[in-house]
Design a protein around this motif. Structure first.
Motif, PDB file in Angstrom:
ATOM      1  N   SER A  66      14.822  55.818  39.800  1.00  0.00           N
ATOM      2  CA  SER A  66      13.366  55.801  39.676  1.00  0.00           C
ATOM      3  C   SER A  66      12.776  57.111  40.216  1.00  0.00           C
ATOM      4  O   SER A  66      13.100  58.184  39.698  1.00  0.00           O
ATOM      5  N   PHE A  67      11.933  57.068  41.234  1.00  0.00           N
ATOM      6  CA  PHE A  67      11.456  58.298  41.872  1.00  0.00           C
ATOM      7  C   PHE A  67      12.621  59.221  42.214  1.00  0.00           C
ATOM      8  O   PHE A  67      12.548  60.443  42.041  1.00  0.00           O
ATOM      9  N   GLY A  68      13.712  58.630  42.689  1.00  0.00           N
ATOM     10  CA  GLY A  68      14.889  59.418  43.048  1.00  0.00           C
ATOM     11  C   GLY A  68      15.506  60.151  41.875  1.00  0.00           C
ATOM     12  O   GLY A  68      16.137  61.195  42.054  1.00  0.00           O
ATOM     13  N   ALA A  69      15.331  59.614  40.652  1.00  0.00           N
ATOM     14  CA  ALA A  69      15.863  60.291  39.468  1.00  0.00           C
ATOM     15  C   ALA A  69      15.132  61.599  39.217  1.00  0.00           C
ATOM     16  O   ALA A  69      15.748  62.633  38.925  1.00  0.00           O
ATOM     17  N   ILE A  70      13.796  61.576  39.318  1.00  0.00           N
ATOM     18  CA  ILE A  70      13.014  62.795  39.119  1.00  0.00           C
ATOM     19  C   ILE A  70      13.287  63.789  40.245  1.00  0.00           C
ATOM     20  O   ILE A  70      13.443  64.994  40.008  1.00  0.00           O
ATOM     21  N   LEU A  71      13.362  63.285  41.470  1.00  0.00           N
ATOM     22  CA  LEU A  71      13.681  64.176  42.592  1.00  0.00           C
ATOM     23  C   LEU A  71      15.062  64.789  42.412  1.00  0.00           C
ATOM     24  O   LEU A  71      15.266  65.983  42.681  1.00  0.00           O
ATOM     25  N   ALA A  72      16.028  64.001  41.948  1.00  0.00           N
ATOM     26  CA  ALA A  72      17.377  64.519  41.700  1.00  0.00           C
ATOM     27  C   ALA A  72      17.354  65.633  40.664  1.00  0.00           C
ATOM     28  O   ALA A  72      17.967  66.694  40.841  1.00  0.00           O
ATOM     29  N   TYR A  73      16.641  65.394  39.554  1.00  0.00           N
ATOM     30  CA  TYR A  73      16.546  66.408  38.503  1.00  0.00           C
ATOM     31  C   TYR A  73      15.947  67.702  39.034  1.00  0.00           C
ATOM     32  O   TYR A  73      16.486  68.796  38.805  1.00  0.00           O
ATOM     33  N   VAL A  98      20.906  59.799  36.310  1.00  0.00           N
ATOM     34  CA  VAL A  98      19.535  59.356  36.549  1.00  0.00           C
ATOM     35  C   VAL A  98      19.431  57.892  36.146  1.00  0.00           C
ATOM     36  O   VAL A  98      19.992  57.460  35.143  1.00  0.00           O
ATOM     37  N   SER A  99      18.684  57.141  36.931  1.00  0.00           N
ATOM     38  CA  SER A  99      18.631  55.691  36.741  1.00  0.00           C
ATOM     39  C   SER A  99      17.185  55.211  36.803  1.00  0.00           C
ATOM     40  O   SER A  99      16.401  55.677  37.636  1.00  0.00           O
ATOM     41  N   GLY A 100      16.834  54.279  35.909  1.00  0.00           N
ATOM     42  CA  GLY A 100      15.527  53.645  35.970  1.00  0.00           C
ATOM     43  C   GLY A 100      14.361  54.585  35.844  1.00  0.00           C
ATOM     44  O   GLY A 100      13.340  54.413  36.507  1.00  0.00           O
ATOM     45  N   SER A 101      14.477  55.567  34.959  1.00  0.00           N
ATOM     46  CA  SER A 101      13.415  56.563  34.839  1.00  0.00           C
ATOM     47  C   SER A 101      13.312  57.086  33.415  1.00  0.00           C
ATOM     48  O   SER A 101      14.325  57.297  32.747  1.00  0.00           O
ATOM     49  N   THR A 102      12.086  57.318  32.980  1.00  0.00           N
ATOM     50  CA  THR A 102      11.883  58.089  31.767  1.00  0.00           C
ATOM     51  C   THR A 102      12.226  59.543  32.056  1.00  0.00           C
ATOM     52  O   THR A 102      12.406  59.934  33.210  1.00  0.00           O
ATOM     53  N   SER A 103      12.292  60.345  31.020  1.00  0.00           N
ATOM     54  CA  SER A 103      12.590  61.756  31.213  1.00  0.00           C
ATOM     55  C   SER A 103      11.403  62.448  31.886  1.00  0.00           C
ATOM     56  O   SER A 103      10.289  61.916  31.910  1.00  0.00           O
ATOM     57  N   PRO A 104      11.603  63.659  32.421  1.00  0.00           N
ATOM     58  CA  PRO A 104      10.512  64.348  33.127  1.00  0.00           C
ATOM     59  C   PRO A 104       9.247  64.550  32.311  1.00  0.00           C
ATOM     60  O   PRO A 104       8.148  64.569  32.866  1.00  0.00           O
ATOM     61  N   ARG A 105       9.365  64.696  31.000  1.00  0.00           N
ATOM     62  CA  ARG A 105       8.144  64.953  30.227  1.00  0.00           C
ATOM     63  C   ARG A 105       7.421  63.675  29.816  1.00  0.00           C
ATOM     64  O   ARG A 105       6.403  63.724  29.137  1.00  0.00           O
ATOM     65  N   HIS A 106       7.926  62.539  30.248  1.00  0.00           N
ATOM     66  CA  HIS A 106       7.252  61.269  29.966  1.00  0.00           C
ATOM     67  C   HIS A 106       6.789  60.567  31.231  1.00  0.00           C
ATOM     68  O   HIS A 106       6.534  59.368  31.220  1.00  0.00           O
ATOM     69  N   ARG A 107       6.698  61.288  32.335  1.00  0.00           N
ATOM     70  CA  ARG A 107       6.331  60.644  33.591  1.00  0.00           C
ATOM     71  C   ARG A 107       4.877  60.177  33.590  1.00  0.00           C
ATOM     72  O   ARG A 107       3.987  60.907  33.166  1.00  0.00           O
ATOM     73  N   GLN A 108       4.672  58.952  34.058  1.00  0.00           N
ATOM     74  CA  GLN A 108       3.338  58.421  34.289  1.00  0.00           C
ATOM     75  C   GLN A 108       3.392  57.656  35.601  1.00  0.00           C
ATOM     76  O   GLN A 108       4.319  56.887  35.819  1.00  0.00           O
ATOM     77  N   ALA A 109       2.418  57.864  36.457  1.00  0.00           N
ATOM     78  CA  ALA A 109       2.405  57.159  37.736  1.00  0.00           C
ATOM     79  C   ALA A 109       0.974  56.862  38.134  1.00  0.00           C
ATOM     80  O   ALA A 109       0.090  57.710  38.001  1.00  0.00           O
ATOM     81  N   GLU A 110       0.748  55.641  38.605  1.00  0.00           N
ATOM     82  CA  GLU A 110      -0.561  55.228  39.091  1.00  0.00           C
ATOM     83  C   GLU A 110      -0.531  55.245  40.609  1.00  0.00           C
ATOM     84  O   GLU A 110       0.382  54.691  41.230  1.00  0.00           O
ATOM     85  N   ALA A 169      11.956  69.152  46.137  1.00  0.00           N
ATOM     86  CA  ALA A 169      13.149  69.637  45.455  1.00  0.00           C
ATOM     87  C   ALA A 169      13.900  70.644  46.313  1.00  0.00           C
ATOM     88  O   ALA A 169      15.135  70.587  46.427  1.00  0.00           O
ATOM     89  N   ALA A 170      13.171  71.577  46.923  1.00  0.00           N
ATOM     90  CA  ALA A 170      13.816  72.594  47.762  1.00  0.00           C
ATOM     91  C   ALA A 170      14.474  71.946  48.975  1.00  0.00           C
ATOM     92  O   ALA A 170      15.615  72.272  49.334  1.00  0.00           O
ATOM     93  N   GLY A 171      13.757  71.022  49.630  1.00  0.00           N
ATOM     94  CA  GLY A 171      14.322  70.363  50.805  1.00  0.00           C
ATOM     95  C   GLY A 171      15.533  69.526  50.468  1.00  0.00           C
ATOM     96  O   GLY A 171      16.529  69.511  51.207  1.00  0.00           O
ATOM     97  N   THR A 172      15.478  68.834  49.344  1.00  0.00           N
ATOM     98  CA  THR A 172      16.610  67.998  48.930  1.00  0.00           C
ATOM     99  C   THR A 172      17.800  68.853  48.534  1.00  0.00           C
ATOM    100  O   THR A 172      18.954  68.516  48.839  1.00  0.00           O
TER     101      THR A 172
END
Length: 228
Positions: free
Chosen positions: A77-84, A103-115, A55-58
């Protein structure tokens, strides 16, 4: 005045995926893809290790690219969370702030799940295809897999370890986009982005799954122009 659209890519991708938008500059909007280290012309730079570092670098890259022009931020997707998270970093460190976050193709930050991706490249390539909802032809080449999967692993790891830095709503308009058959962004968890802005909130859906964007560059661009 033309607004700059800062574009952040999806997991494993580089800024070059936004080439279709670089050709569509108008009096309203021009695309400026923002690179994530470890890919394309920055292939030899180290990956971000935490979302806070990313986030800081972006945010610094936003500052450098924006100058004094108005800008909006787009991430898929990943870029949506990074953007936020990058915009929240700008809020916390004195700006400048974008006029809009999309933000595109992403759930909100409090619903993130990743494998996390499997350490075996063939298995990881199959996982990546499942995430995208389609075959990724370049991963059929073992050499290409070995070169490209590390970036995707790094991004997926950031999501797997991710906890929102803050749930405080952003003081700027937010628009959420989605493919209407996106299995990774269920409609209710996607609409939850409304809780992350204290200003206007809008949504728009397009035909397709998680990677709808790559089939609808022109339509999404027109939607972004209409927002402005």
């Amino acid at each position: 005045m033309t607004t700059t659209l800062m574009c952040l890519p999806y997991a494993g991708a580089g800024a070059g995926v936004y080439r279709p938008w670089r050709r569509r500059e108008s009096e309203v909007l021009r695309a400026v893809p923002v690179q994530v280290p470890g890919r394309e012309e920055e292939f030899n730079r180290p990956f971000y290790r935490t979302m806070a570092e990313a986030a800081a670098g972006t945010a610094e890259r936003f500052r450098a690219a924006a100058g004094k022009e108005p800008f909006v931020v787009f991430g898929h997707s990943f870029g949506a969370i990074l953007a936020y998270e990058a915009v929240q970093h700008l809020v916390a460190t004195g700006g400048p702030l974008p006029d809009h976050l999309v933000v595109s193709g992403s759930t909100s930050p409090r619903h993130r799940q990743a494998e996390r991706l499997d350490p075996d490249d063939e298995v990881a390539a199959a996982q990546a295809a499942a995430i995208a909802g389609r075959e990724i032809e370049i991963f059929a080449d073992p050499l290409a897999r070995s070169l490209l999967l590390p970036a995707m692993r790094a991004d997926v790891d950031l999501l797997a370890d991710y906890t929102p830095s803050t749930l405080t709503p952003l003081p700027l308009p937010l628009t959420a986009l989605r493919g209407d058959a996106d299995h990774l962004a269920p409609a209710d968890e996607w609409r939850d982005w409304s809780a992350f802005t204290s200003a206007a909130f809008r949504t728009a859906e397009f035909p397709g799954g998680h990677m709808y964007l790559t089939d609808h560059w022109d339509e999404v661009w027109r939607t972004l122009e209409d927002l402005l």
